[in-house]
Design a protein around this motif. Structure first.
Motif, PDB file in Angstrom:
ATOM      1  N   GLU A   1     -53.152  24.459 -45.713  1.00 20.24           N
ATOM      2  CA  GLU A   1     -53.288  23.368 -45.149  1.00 20.24           C
ATOM      3  C   GLU A   1     -54.832  23.649 -44.533  1.00 20.24           C
ATOM      4  N   THR A   2     -54.996  24.950 -44.114  1.00 17.74           N
ATOM      5  CA  THR A   2     -56.335  25.266 -43.610  1.00 17.74           C
ATOM      6  C   THR A   2     -56.381  26.824 -43.983  1.00 17.74           C
ATOM      7  N   LEU A   3     -57.656  27.374 -44.123  1.00 12.99           N
ATOM      8  CA  LEU A   3     -58.062  28.547 -44.413  1.00 12.99           C
ATOM      9  C   LEU A   3     -58.988  29.242 -43.430  1.00 12.99           C
ATOM     10  N   ALA A   4     -58.878  30.255 -42.738  1.00 12.63           N
ATOM     11  CA  ALA A   4     -59.738  30.705 -41.776  1.00 12.63           C
ATOM     12  C   ALA A   4     -60.280  32.139 -42.183  1.00 12.63           C
ATOM     13  N   GLU A   5     -60.907  32.832 -41.464  1.00 11.93           N
ATOM     14  CA  GLU A   5     -61.700  33.983 -41.760  1.00 11.93           C
ATOM     15  C   GLU A   5     -60.864  35.050 -41.105  1.00 11.93           C
TER      16      GLU A   5
END
Length: 165
Positions: A106-110
């Protein structure tokens, strides 16, 4: 103000306004899918029948069987006329023995991400479960004016999982 003053003011204003637009960045309209990209190394690829990935980041997990496709590398075929700036250049794709796939997120963060790989080998037996914790990479492939892109890529081989460079 006389006609000459009005004309000078108009020319100056026009030049300033048009100059403001000359430095705007043009960013590509590229669609992007968030996820963990996986490459099964060429030497290990024949041993993998199915691959299941699970990725957990910031308390949210996604998992699924990854559809693997044959990997390839680009092979330069040269240019028609290297001396001309408008010469035609070409390349072709050559299979490299790897398999590649993507687990969409859904999302990809650091922030750190945990990836677990499992599946079946070529004989239908369970493969060893491999786990890796790493930090996705952020970059500006189209320049800082076009925004940051976060990516997560791993390589699976006989030794286990490692972050792709």
């Amino acid at each position: 103000m006389g006609k000459a003053g009005v004309l000078l003011a108009t020319i100056t204003t026009t030049a300033l306004l048009s100059g403001c637009h000359a430095f705007e960045a043009v960013c590509p309209a590229v669609g992007r899918v968030s996820g963990v990209a996986v490459t099964v190394a060429a030497g290990y690829s024949p041993q993998v029948k199915t691959l299941h990935l699970k990725a957990c980041q910031d308390g949210t997990c996604e998992e699924g069987t990854v559809h693997l496709m044959p990997g390839s590398v680009a092979v330069d075929q040269g240019c028609t006329d290297d001396a001309r700036p408008d010469g035609v250049c070409s390349a072709t794709a050559k299979p490299d023995g790897t398999q590649r796939g993507l687990l969409e997120l859904e999302t990809l963060a650091e922030s750190p991400i945990d990836v677990t790989a499992s599946g079946q080998d070529a004989n239908g037996r369970p493969m060893p479960t491999r786990t890796l914790r790493f930090e996705p990479r952020a970059s500006y492939p189209f320049g800082e004016q076009c925004g940051r892109v976060v990516s997560a890529s791993v390589v699976l081989d006989a030794a286990g999982l490692r972050q792709d460079r």
